[in-house]
Write a protein that holds these residues in place. Structure first.
Motif, PDB file in Angstrom:
ATOM      1  N   GLY A 121       0.799  -1.213   0.000  1.00  0.00           N
ATOM      2  CA  GLY A 121       0.000   0.000   0.000  1.00  0.00           C
ATOM      3  C   GLY A 121       0.834   1.266   0.000  1.00  0.00           C
ATOM      4  O   GLY A 121       2.059   1.235   0.092  1.00  0.00           O
ATOM      5  N   ASN A 122       0.149   2.399  -0.080  1.00  0.00           N
ATOM      6  CA  ASN A 122       0.805   3.708  -0.096  1.00  0.00           C
ATOM      7  C   ASN A 122       0.834   4.264   1.322  1.00  0.00           C
ATOM      8  O   ASN A 122      -0.065   4.972   1.758  1.00  0.00           O
ATOM      9  CB  ASN A 122       0.050   4.658  -1.037  1.00  0.00           C
ATOM     10  CG  ASN A 122       0.736   6.007  -1.148  1.00  0.00           C
ATOM     11  OD1 ASN A 122       1.941   6.128  -0.901  1.00  0.00           O
ATOM     12  ND2 ASN A 122      -0.032   7.020  -1.507  1.00  0.00           N
ATOM     13  N   HIS A 123       1.895   3.924   2.055  1.00  0.00           N
ATOM     14  CA  HIS A 123       2.017   4.338   3.449  1.00  0.00           C
ATOM     15  C   HIS A 123       3.318   5.106   3.673  1.00  0.00           C
ATOM     16  O   HIS A 123       4.265   4.969   2.901  1.00  0.00           O
ATOM     17  CB  HIS A 123       1.995   3.110   4.379  1.00  0.00           C
ATOM     18  CG  HIS A 123       0.746   2.292   4.281  1.00  0.00           C
ATOM     19  ND1 HIS A 123      -0.451   2.687   4.837  1.00  0.00           N
ATOM     20  CD2 HIS A 123       0.503   1.093   3.672  1.00  0.00           C
ATOM     21  CE1 HIS A 123      -1.377   1.785   4.597  1.00  0.00           C
ATOM     22  NE2 HIS A 123      -0.824   0.800   3.896  1.00  0.00           N
ATOM     23  N   SER A 124       3.355   5.879   4.754  1.00  0.00           N
ATOM     24  CA  SER A 124       4.565   6.650   5.061  1.00  0.00           C
ATOM     25  C   SER A 124       5.590   5.832   5.840  1.00  0.00           C
ATOM     26  O   SER A 124       6.663   6.326   6.143  1.00  0.00           O
ATOM     27  CB  SER A 124       4.186   7.901   5.872  1.00  0.00           C
ATOM     28  OG  SER A 124       3.581   7.530   7.106  1.00  0.00           O
ATOM     29  N   TYR A 125       5.252   4.599   6.179  1.00  0.00           N
ATOM     30  CA  TYR A 125       6.199   3.741   6.891  1.00  0.00           C
ATOM     31  C   TYR A 125       6.088   2.312   6.368  1.00  0.00           C
ATOM     32  O   TYR A 125       5.070   1.913   5.797  1.00  0.00           O
ATOM     33  CB  TYR A 125       5.944   3.768   8.404  1.00  0.00           C
ATOM     34  CG  TYR A 125       4.644   3.139   8.844  1.00  0.00           C
ATOM     35  CD1 TYR A 125       4.604   1.829   9.330  1.00  0.00           C
ATOM     36  CD2 TYR A 125       3.441   3.852   8.785  1.00  0.00           C
ATOM     37  CE1 TYR A 125       3.414   1.250   9.744  1.00  0.00           C
ATOM     38  CE2 TYR A 125       2.247   3.275   9.200  1.00  0.00           C
ATOM     39  CZ  TYR A 125       2.239   1.980   9.671  1.00  0.00           C
ATOM     40  OH  TYR A 125       1.054   1.417  10.065  1.00  0.00           O
ATOM     41  N   ARG A 126       7.146   1.550   6.553  1.00  0.00           N
ATOM     42  CA  ARG A 126       7.182   0.164   6.114  1.00  0.00           C
ATOM     43  C   ARG A 126       7.372  -0.768   7.306  1.00  0.00           C
ATOM     44  O   ARG A 126       7.950  -0.374   8.330  1.00  0.00           O
ATOM     45  CB  ARG A 126       8.326  -0.053   5.104  1.00  0.00           C
ATOM     46  CG  ARG A 126       8.075   0.607   3.759  1.00  0.00           C
ATOM     47  CD  ARG A 126       9.265   0.436   2.824  1.00  0.00           C
ATOM     48  NE  ARG A 126       9.556  -0.970   2.556  1.00  0.00           N
ATOM     49  CZ  ARG A 126       8.905  -1.711   1.663  1.00  0.00           C
ATOM     50  NH1 ARG A 126       7.922  -1.184   0.960  1.00  0.00           N
ATOM     51  NH2 ARG A 126       9.241  -2.979   1.465  1.00  0.00           N
ATOM     52  N   LEU A 127       6.885  -1.969   7.143  1.00  0.00           N
ATOM     53  CA  LEU A 127       7.019  -2.994   8.163  1.00  0.00           C
ATOM     54  C   LEU A 127       8.039  -4.040   7.720  1.00  0.00           C
ATOM     55  O   LEU A 127       8.370  -4.136   6.544  1.00  0.00           O
ATOM     56  CB  LEU A 127       5.668  -3.677   8.421  1.00  0.00           C
ATOM     57  CG  LEU A 127       4.507  -2.770   8.846  1.00  0.00           C
ATOM     58  CD1 LEU A 127       3.228  -3.591   9.024  1.00  0.00           C
ATOM     59  CD2 LEU A 127       4.839  -2.017  10.127  1.00  0.00           C
ATOM     60  N   PHE A 141       3.211  -1.639  15.443  1.00  0.00           N
ATOM     61  CA  PHE A 141       4.422  -1.079  16.040  1.00  0.00           C
ATOM     62  C   PHE A 141       5.512  -2.141  16.198  1.00  0.00           C
ATOM     63  O   PHE A 141       6.697  -1.859  16.020  1.00  0.00           O
ATOM     64  CB  PHE A 141       4.077  -0.470  17.399  1.00  0.00           C
ATOM     65  CG  PHE A 141       5.220   0.240  18.082  1.00  0.00           C
ATOM     66  CD1 PHE A 141       5.499   1.569  17.802  1.00  0.00           C
ATOM     67  CD2 PHE A 141       6.004  -0.413  19.024  1.00  0.00           C
ATOM     68  CE1 PHE A 141       6.540   2.243  18.437  1.00  0.00           C
ATOM     69  CE2 PHE A 141       7.049   0.244  19.666  1.00  0.00           C
ATOM     70  CZ  PHE A 141       7.316   1.574  19.365  1.00  0.00           C
ATOM     71  N   TYR A 142       5.115  -3.370  16.510  1.00  0.00           N
ATOM     72  CA  TYR A 142       6.086  -4.439  16.737  1.00  0.00           C
ATOM     73  C   TYR A 142       6.888  -4.763  15.474  1.00  0.00           C
ATOM     74  O   TYR A 142       8.018  -5.236  15.560  1.00  0.00           O
ATOM     75  CB  TYR A 142       5.382  -5.705  17.221  1.00  0.00           C
ATOM     76  CG  TYR A 142       4.725  -5.570  18.564  1.00  0.00           C
ATOM     77  CD1 TYR A 142       5.460  -5.629  19.740  1.00  0.00           C
ATOM     78  CD2 TYR A 142       3.344  -5.388  18.675  1.00  0.00           C
ATOM     79  CE1 TYR A 142       4.857  -5.500  20.986  1.00  0.00           C
ATOM     80  CE2 TYR A 142       2.726  -5.265  19.916  1.00  0.00           C
ATOM     81  CZ  TYR A 142       3.492  -5.320  21.060  1.00  0.00           C
ATOM     82  OH  TYR A 142       2.885  -5.186  22.290  1.00  0.00           O
ATOM     83  N   SER A 143       6.292  -4.491  14.307  1.00  0.00           N
ATOM     84  CA  SER A 143       6.951  -4.831  13.039  1.00  0.00           C
ATOM     85  C   SER A 143       7.500  -3.612  12.308  1.00  0.00           C
ATOM     86  O   SER A 143       7.902  -3.714  11.147  1.00  0.00           O
ATOM     87  CB  SER A 143       5.959  -5.561  12.116  1.00  0.00           C
ATOM     88  OG  SER A 143       5.479  -6.738  12.705  1.00  0.00           O
ATOM     89  N   TYR A 144       7.529  -2.453  12.957  1.00  0.00           N
ATOM     90  CA  TYR A 144       8.037  -1.240  12.306  1.00  0.00           C
ATOM     91  C   TYR A 144       9.461  -1.443  11.802  1.00  0.00           C
ATOM     92  O   TYR A 144      10.302  -2.018  12.487  1.00  0.00           O
ATOM     93  CB  TYR A 144       8.003  -0.064  13.276  1.00  0.00           C
ATOM     94  CG  TYR A 144       8.740   1.157  12.762  1.00  0.00           C
ATOM     95  CD1 TYR A 144       8.129   2.051  11.886  1.00  0.00           C
ATOM     96  CD2 TYR A 144      10.064   1.397  13.126  1.00  0.00           C
ATOM     97  CE1 TYR A 144       8.816   3.158  11.392  1.00  0.00           C
ATOM     98  CE2 TYR A 144      10.754   2.508  12.642  1.00  0.00           C
ATOM     99  CZ  TYR A 144      10.129   3.383  11.775  1.00  0.00           C
ATOM    100  OH  TYR A 144      10.817   4.473  11.287  1.00  0.00           O
ATOM    101  N   LYS A 145       9.715  -0.925  10.582  1.00  0.00           N
ATOM    102  CA  LYS A 145      11.052  -1.031   9.990  1.00  0.00           C
ATOM    103  C   LYS A 145      11.641   0.322   9.632  1.00  0.00           C
ATOM    104  O   LYS A 145      12.786   0.625   9.966  1.00  0.00           O
ATOM    105  CB  LYS A 145      10.990  -1.912   8.728  1.00  0.00           C
ATOM    106  CG  LYS A 145      12.354  -2.221   8.135  1.00  0.00           C
ATOM    107  CD  LYS A 145      13.204  -3.003   9.120  1.00  0.00           C
ATOM    108  CE  LYS A 145      14.585  -3.331   8.566  1.00  0.00           C
ATOM    109  NZ  LYS A 145      15.423  -4.015   9.586  1.00  0.00           N
ATOM    110  N   GLU A 146      10.880   1.176   8.928  1.00  0.00           N
ATOM    111  CA  GLU A 146      11.411   2.471   8.506  1.00  0.00           C
ATOM    112  C   GLU A 146      10.275   3.408   8.116  1.00  0.00           C
ATOM    113  O   GLU A 146       9.141   2.990   7.951  1.00  0.00           O
ATOM    114  CB  GLU A 146      12.360   2.286   7.314  1.00  0.00           C
ATOM    115  CG  GLU A 146      11.705   1.670   6.098  1.00  0.00           C
ATOM    116  CD  GLU A 146      12.685   1.383   4.978  1.00  0.00           C
ATOM    117  OE1 GLU A 146      13.892   1.564   5.188  1.00  0.00           O
ATOM    118  OE2 GLU A 146      12.238   0.955   3.897  1.00  0.00           O
ATOM    119  N   GLY A 147      10.609   4.702   7.966  1.00  0.00           N
ATOM    120  CA  GLY A 147       9.622   5.693   7.585  1.00  0.00           C
ATOM    121  C   GLY A 147       8.971   6.337   8.797  1.00  0.00           C
ATOM    122  O   GLY A 147       9.356   6.083   9.936  1.00  0.00           O
ATOM    123  N   VAL A 148       7.982   7.196   8.547  1.00  0.00           N
ATOM    124  CA  VAL A 148       7.290   7.918   9.624  1.00  0.00           C
ATOM    125  C   VAL A 148       6.026   7.161  10.018  1.00  0.00           C
ATOM    126  O   VAL A 148       5.087   7.037   9.236  1.00  0.00           O
ATOM    127  CB  VAL A 148       6.941   9.361   9.202  1.00  0.00           C
ATOM    128  CG1 VAL A 148       6.231  10.094  10.341  1.00  0.00           C
ATOM    129  CG2 VAL A 148       8.190  10.114   8.790  1.00  0.00           C
TER     130      VAL A 148
END
Length: 331
Positions: free
Chosen positions: A65-71, A257-264
Protein backbone atom coordinates in the motif's frame (compact mmCIF):
# COMPACT_ATOMS: atom_id res chain seq x y z
CA UNK A 1 -5.62 -29.19 -20.96
CA UNK A 2 -7.12 -30.88 -17.90
CA UNK A 3 -4.34 -33.47 -17.98
CA UNK A 4 -1.69 -30.70 -17.88
CA UNK A 5 -3.43 -29.13 -14.89
CA UNK A 6 -3.29 -32.42 -13.04
CA UNK A 7 0.51 -32.30 -13.28
CA UNK A 8 1.04 -28.51 -12.92
CA UNK A 9 -1.03 -27.87 -9.79
CA UNK A 10 1.01 -30.21 -7.56
CA UNK A 11 4.20 -28.73 -9.06
CA UNK A 12 3.24 -25.14 -8.18
CA UNK A 13 2.05 -26.17 -4.72
CA UNK A 14 5.36 -27.93 -4.13
CA UNK A 15 7.40 -24.88 -5.19
CA UNK A 16 5.29 -22.55 -3.01
CA UNK A 17 5.64 -24.78 0.06
CA UNK A 18 9.35 -25.13 -0.57
CA UNK A 19 9.73 -21.33 -0.71
CA UNK A 20 7.77 -20.89 2.53
CA UNK A 21 9.92 -23.50 4.24
CA UNK A 22 13.07 -21.71 3.06
CA UNK A 23 11.76 -18.38 4.36
CA UNK A 24 11.00 -19.93 7.74
CA UNK A 25 14.40 -21.60 8.00
CA UNK A 26 16.17 -18.38 7.05
CA UNK A 27 14.20 -16.43 9.66
CA UNK A 28 15.09 -18.92 12.40
CA UNK A 29 18.74 -18.87 11.42
CA UNK A 30 18.90 -15.07 11.32
CA UNK A 31 17.37 -14.65 14.79
CA UNK A 32 18.81 -17.72 16.47
CA UNK A 33 15.46 -19.52 16.86
CA UNK A 34 15.58 -23.23 17.67
CA UNK A 35 12.37 -25.09 18.53
CA UNK A 36 13.40 -28.63 19.35
CA UNK A 37 10.81 -30.87 17.66
CA UNK A 38 11.94 -33.90 19.66
CA UNK A 39 10.65 -32.38 22.89
CA UNK A 40 6.99 -31.91 21.91
CA UNK A 41 6.56 -33.59 18.56
CA UNK A 42 6.84 -30.32 16.68
CA UNK A 43 3.96 -28.50 18.42
CA UNK A 44 6.07 -25.46 19.35
CA UNK A 45 7.62 -25.34 15.89
CA UNK A 46 4.23 -25.44 14.19
CA UNK A 47 2.79 -22.79 16.51
CA UNK A 48 5.67 -20.39 15.87
CA UNK A 49 5.58 -21.02 12.14
CA UNK A 50 1.85 -20.30 11.98
CA UNK A 51 2.30 -17.02 13.89
CA UNK A 52 5.21 -16.04 11.65
CA UNK A 53 3.33 -16.54 8.38
CA UNK A 54 0.26 -14.76 9.68
CA UNK A 55 2.53 -11.81 10.48
CA UNK A 56 4.28 -12.21 7.11
CA UNK A 57 0.96 -11.83 5.28
CA UNK A 58 0.17 -8.62 7.18
CA UNK A 59 3.61 -7.19 6.47
CA UNK A 60 3.37 -7.93 2.75
CA UNK A 61 -0.13 -6.49 2.51
CA UNK A 62 0.88 -3.29 4.33
CA UNK A 63 4.02 -2.76 2.23
CA UNK A 64 2.03 -3.05 -1.02
CA UNK A 65 0.00 0.00 0.00
CA UNK A 66 0.80 3.71 -0.10
CA UNK A 67 2.02 4.34 3.45
CA UNK A 68 4.56 6.65 5.06
CA UNK A 69 6.20 3.74 6.89
CA UNK A 70 7.18 0.16 6.11
CA UNK A 71 7.02 -2.99 8.16
CA UNK A 72 9.50 -5.86 8.35
CA UNK A 73 10.33 -9.03 10.22
CA UNK A 74 12.33 -9.00 13.44
CA UNK A 75 12.86 -11.17 16.50
CA UNK A 76 9.20 -10.68 17.51
CA UNK A 77 7.60 -12.05 14.33
CA UNK A 78 6.87 -15.45 15.89
CA UNK A 79 5.80 -14.19 19.34
CA UNK A 80 2.31 -14.68 20.78
CA UNK A 81 0.17 -11.69 21.75
CA UNK A 82 0.79 -12.48 25.41
CA UNK A 83 4.55 -12.49 24.88
CA UNK A 84 4.39 -9.20 22.99
CA UNK A 85 2.38 -7.61 25.80
CA UNK A 86 5.26 -8.49 28.13
CA UNK A 87 7.46 -6.04 26.23
CA UNK A 88 5.36 -3.13 27.48
CA UNK A 89 5.02 -1.91 31.06
CA UNK A 90 4.15 1.76 31.39
CA UNK A 91 1.03 2.69 33.29
CA UNK A 92 -0.77 6.04 33.30
CA UNK A 93 0.41 8.68 35.81
CA UNK A 94 -0.48 7.76 39.40
CA UNK A 95 -2.32 11.08 39.81
CA UNK A 96 -3.72 13.16 36.91
CA UNK A 97 -3.88 16.13 39.33
CA UNK A 98 -0.15 15.79 40.03
CA UNK A 99 0.56 15.71 36.32
CA UNK A 100 -1.41 18.91 35.79
CA UNK A 101 0.18 20.71 38.72
CA UNK A 102 3.73 19.90 37.56
CA UNK A 103 3.24 20.91 33.93
CA UNK A 104 5.81 23.52 32.93
CA UNK A 105 7.07 25.30 29.85
CA UNK A 106 10.78 25.45 29.12
CA UNK A 107 12.49 28.54 30.51
CA UNK A 108 14.06 29.58 27.23
CA UNK A 109 11.76 30.58 24.40
CA UNK A 110 14.62 30.25 21.91
CA UNK A 111 14.32 30.05 18.15
CA UNK A 112 13.80 26.44 17.19
CA UNK A 113 16.08 24.80 14.63
CA UNK A 114 14.33 22.91 11.82
CA UNK A 115 15.82 19.64 13.05
CA UNK A 116 17.34 18.43 16.31
CA UNK A 117 18.61 14.91 16.88
CA UNK A 118 20.61 13.52 19.82
CA UNK A 119 20.59 10.00 18.40
CA UNK A 120 24.30 9.96 17.61
CA UNK A 121 25.36 12.00 20.63
CA UNK A 122 28.27 10.77 22.71
CA UNK A 123 26.00 11.15 25.74
CA UNK A 124 23.55 8.49 24.56
CA UNK A 125 24.65 4.88 25.14
CA UNK A 126 23.93 2.14 22.57
CA UNK A 127 20.26 1.10 22.45
CA UNK A 128 19.49 -1.24 25.33
CA UNK A 129 17.26 -4.31 25.47
CA UNK A 130 14.75 -4.85 28.25
CA UNK A 131 14.03 -8.48 27.37
CA UNK A 132 10.77 -10.04 28.53
CA UNK A 133 10.64 -7.86 31.67
CA UNK A 134 8.02 -5.08 31.56
CA UNK A 135 10.62 -2.54 32.63
CA UNK A 136 10.39 0.04 29.84
CA UNK A 137 9.46 2.64 32.50
CA UNK A 138 12.86 2.19 34.18
CA UNK A 139 14.76 2.56 30.88
CA UNK A 140 12.66 5.62 30.04
CA UNK A 141 13.64 7.18 33.38
CA UNK A 142 17.34 6.33 33.15
CA UNK A 143 18.25 7.40 29.59
CA UNK A 144 17.49 11.15 29.98
CA UNK A 145 19.31 11.11 33.33
CA UNK A 146 22.37 9.48 31.73
CA UNK A 147 22.35 12.13 29.02
CA UNK A 148 22.06 15.14 31.31
CA UNK A 149 24.69 13.80 33.70
CA UNK A 150 27.07 13.30 30.75
CA UNK A 151 26.37 16.78 29.40
CA UNK A 152 27.24 18.34 32.76
CA UNK A 153 30.21 16.16 33.71
CA UNK A 154 31.66 15.88 30.18
CA UNK A 155 32.03 12.14 30.73
CA UNK A 156 29.66 9.26 30.20
CA UNK A 157 28.40 6.79 32.80
CA UNK A 158 25.89 4.01 32.06
CA UNK A 159 23.29 3.88 34.85
CA UNK A 160 21.27 1.02 36.33
CA UNK A 161 17.67 0.22 35.40
CA UNK A 162 17.91 -2.86 37.60
CA UNK A 163 18.16 -0.69 40.70
CA UNK A 164 14.72 0.74 39.96
CA UNK A 165 13.25 -2.70 39.28
CA UNK A 166 14.57 -4.06 42.59
CA UNK A 167 14.40 -1.04 44.89
CA UNK A 168 11.53 1.24 43.84
CA UNK A 169 8.68 -0.19 45.90
CA UNK A 170 6.30 2.73 45.36
CA UNK A 171 2.78 1.41 44.74
CA UNK A 172 2.98 2.69 41.16
CA UNK A 173 6.21 0.93 40.20
CA UNK A 174 6.14 -2.85 40.24
CA UNK A 175 9.40 -4.10 38.77
CA UNK A 176 8.78 -6.19 35.65
CA UNK A 177 5.02 -5.58 35.91
CA UNK A 178 5.16 -1.92 34.91
CA UNK A 179 5.69 1.53 36.36
CA UNK A 180 5.97 5.25 35.69
CA UNK A 181 9.17 7.19 34.90
CA UNK A 182 8.40 10.34 36.91
CA UNK A 183 7.74 8.24 40.00
CA UNK A 184 11.10 6.56 39.35
CA UNK A 185 12.85 9.96 39.49
CA UNK A 186 11.08 10.66 42.79
CA UNK A 187 12.56 7.44 44.14
CA UNK A 188 16.10 8.18 42.89
CA UNK A 189 15.94 11.64 44.42
CA UNK A 190 14.76 10.21 47.75
CA UNK A 191 17.52 7.57 47.96
CA UNK A 192 20.12 10.13 46.84
CA UNK A 193 21.45 8.37 43.79
CA UNK A 194 21.26 6.17 40.71
CA UNK A 195 23.72 3.28 40.65
CA UNK A 196 26.10 2.71 37.77
CA UNK A 197 25.35 -0.21 35.46
CA UNK A 198 28.78 -1.65 36.27
CA UNK A 199 27.97 -1.90 39.98
CA UNK A 200 24.32 -2.89 39.50
CA UNK A 201 23.96 -4.76 36.16
CA UNK A 202 20.69 -5.53 34.41
CA UNK A 203 19.13 -8.95 35.04
CA UNK A 204 15.63 -8.51 33.61
CA UNK A 205 13.77 -9.82 36.66
CA UNK A 206 12.90 -8.41 40.08
CA UNK A 207 15.34 -9.26 42.87
CA UNK A 208 16.48 -8.03 46.28
CA UNK A 209 17.52 -4.38 46.48
CA UNK A 210 21.30 -4.02 46.67
CA UNK A 211 21.70 -0.24 46.33
CA UNK A 212 23.98 1.52 48.80
CA UNK A 213 23.79 5.33 48.74
CA UNK A 214 26.76 5.57 51.13
CA UNK A 215 28.96 3.57 48.75
CA UNK A 216 30.38 6.39 46.62
CA UNK A 217 31.78 4.01 44.03
CA UNK A 218 28.26 2.67 43.37
CA UNK A 219 26.51 6.00 42.72
CA UNK A 220 26.71 7.06 39.08
CA UNK A 221 24.36 10.08 39.12
CA UNK A 222 21.91 12.03 41.25
CA UNK A 223 18.59 13.66 40.41
CA UNK A 224 18.38 17.42 40.96
CA UNK A 225 14.90 18.17 39.59
CA UNK A 226 12.29 16.95 37.12
CA UNK A 227 8.87 17.82 35.75
CA UNK A 228 6.36 17.45 32.97
CA UNK A 229 6.45 19.50 29.79
CA UNK A 230 3.16 21.06 28.75
CA UNK A 231 0.86 18.30 27.56
CA UNK A 232 -0.14 18.03 23.88
CA UNK A 233 2.06 20.95 22.87
CA UNK A 234 4.58 19.89 20.22
CA UNK A 235 6.36 23.25 20.29
CA UNK A 236 6.88 22.99 24.06
CA UNK A 237 8.37 19.54 23.53
CA UNK A 238 10.75 20.89 20.90
CA UNK A 239 11.85 23.69 23.24
CA UNK A 240 12.30 21.20 26.07
CA UNK A 241 14.44 18.96 23.86
CA UNK A 242 16.64 21.96 23.13
CA UNK A 243 16.89 22.96 26.80
CA UNK A 244 16.98 19.64 28.68
CA UNK A 245 17.96 17.02 26.11
CA UNK A 246 16.07 13.73 25.52
CA UNK A 247 12.60 13.54 27.07
CA UNK A 248 10.87 10.65 28.81
CA UNK A 249 7.61 9.96 26.98
CA UNK A 250 4.85 7.35 27.01
CA UNK A 251 2.84 6.05 24.07
CA UNK A 252 0.12 3.61 23.06
CA UNK A 253 1.49 0.56 21.26
CA UNK A 254 -0.66 -1.42 18.79
CA UNK A 255 0.11 -4.41 16.57
CA UNK A 256 1.89 -2.69 13.68
CA UNK A 257 4.42 -1.08 16.04
CA UNK A 258 6.09 -4.44 16.74
CA UNK A 259 6.95 -4.83 13.04
CA UNK A 260 8.04 -1.24 12.31
CA UNK A 261 11.05 -1.03 9.99
CA UNK A 262 11.41 2.47 8.51
CA UNK A 263 9.62 5.69 7.58
CA UNK A 264 7.29 7.92 9.62
CA UNK A 265 4.90 5.86 11.74
CA UNK A 266 1.33 7.20 11.57
CA UNK A 267 -0.97 4.23 12.23
CA UNK A 268 -4.44 5.56 13.11
CA UNK A 269 -5.14 2.46 15.21
CA UNK A 270 -3.13 3.89 18.12
CA UNK A 271 -4.91 7.25 18.27
CA UNK A 272 -6.71 8.24 21.49
CA UNK A 273 -5.65 5.08 23.32
CA UNK A 274 -4.21 5.00 26.86
CA UNK A 275 -0.42 4.77 27.04
CA UNK A 276 1.16 1.37 27.72
CA UNK A 277 4.84 1.75 26.80
CA UNK A 278 7.69 4.04 27.82
CA UNK A 279 10.08 5.44 25.20
CA UNK A 280 12.54 8.33 24.96
CA UNK A 281 12.09 11.15 22.45
CA UNK A 282 15.56 12.25 21.31
CA UNK A 283 14.84 14.64 18.45
CA UNK A 284 12.58 15.85 15.68
CA UNK A 285 12.61 16.65 11.97
CA UNK A 286 10.62 16.71 8.73
CA UNK A 287 10.41 13.83 6.23
CA UNK A 288 10.51 14.69 2.52
CA UNK A 289 9.21 18.19 3.37
CA UNK A 290 5.78 16.66 4.02
CA UNK A 291 5.57 14.93 7.43
CA UNK A 292 6.83 16.26 10.77
CA UNK A 293 8.21 13.58 13.05
CA UNK A 294 9.73 12.78 16.42
CA UNK A 295 12.89 10.66 16.67
CA UNK A 296 12.05 8.05 19.31
CA UNK A 297 14.34 5.55 21.02
CA UNK A 298 12.96 2.15 22.06
CA UNK A 299 14.35 -0.51 24.42
CA UNK A 300 13.92 -3.67 22.31
CA UNK A 301 17.47 -3.87 20.99
CA UNK A 302 19.07 -2.74 17.72
CA UNK A 303 17.42 -5.45 15.62
CA UNK A 304 14.01 -3.79 16.08
CA UNK A 305 12.99 -0.85 13.86
CA UNK A 306 15.73 1.41 12.53
CA UNK A 307 18.51 0.04 14.75
CA UNK A 308 16.32 0.53 17.80
CA UNK A 309 14.70 3.83 16.75
CA UNK A 310 11.42 4.87 15.16
CA UNK A 311 10.13 8.09 13.57
CA UNK A 312 6.64 8.98 14.88
CA UNK A 313 4.38 11.61 13.34
CA UNK A 314 4.74 14.92 15.20
CA UNK A 315 2.18 17.58 16.10
CA UNK A 316 -0.93 15.36 16.19
CA UNK A 317 -0.34 13.50 19.47
CA UNK A 318 0.17 10.30 17.50
CA UNK A 319 -0.20 7.26 19.77
CA UNK A 320 -0.59 9.75 22.69
CA UNK A 321 3.16 10.44 22.64
CA UNK A 322 2.68 14.17 23.30
CA UNK A 323 0.48 13.63 26.36
CA UNK A 324 3.08 12.96 29.12
CA UNK A 325 6.51 14.30 28.06
CA UNK A 326 8.85 14.86 31.02
CA UNK A 327 12.40 16.07 31.68
CA UNK A 328 14.97 15.35 34.37
CA UNK A 329 17.97 17.38 35.52
CA UNK A 330 21.05 15.68 36.95
CA UNK A 331 22.79 17.10 40.00
Amino acid sequence: MKLWLVFLVPLFVGIFCQDKESIWKEYKKLHGKDYNEKLDGGKQENLRKAIFFKKDAKIREHNKGNHSYRLGHNQFSDRTDKELAGLLGTTSPPSPKLHKSMTVLPKRQARLPDTLNYRNSYCLPPVKRQGSCGSCWAFTAITPLEFDRCRKKKSFSVLSEQQLIDCDTNSTNKGCSGGWYVTAWTHLQAVNGSASEFCYPYEGLKGTCRFCAECKSMVGAKVSSFGYVQSMNATAMQLALQEYGPLATAMAVVGSFYSYKEGVYDDKACDNLPVNHGVVTVGYGRFNNTIDYWVVRNTWGRSWGDEGYILIQRGVNKCSIETYPAFVVAL
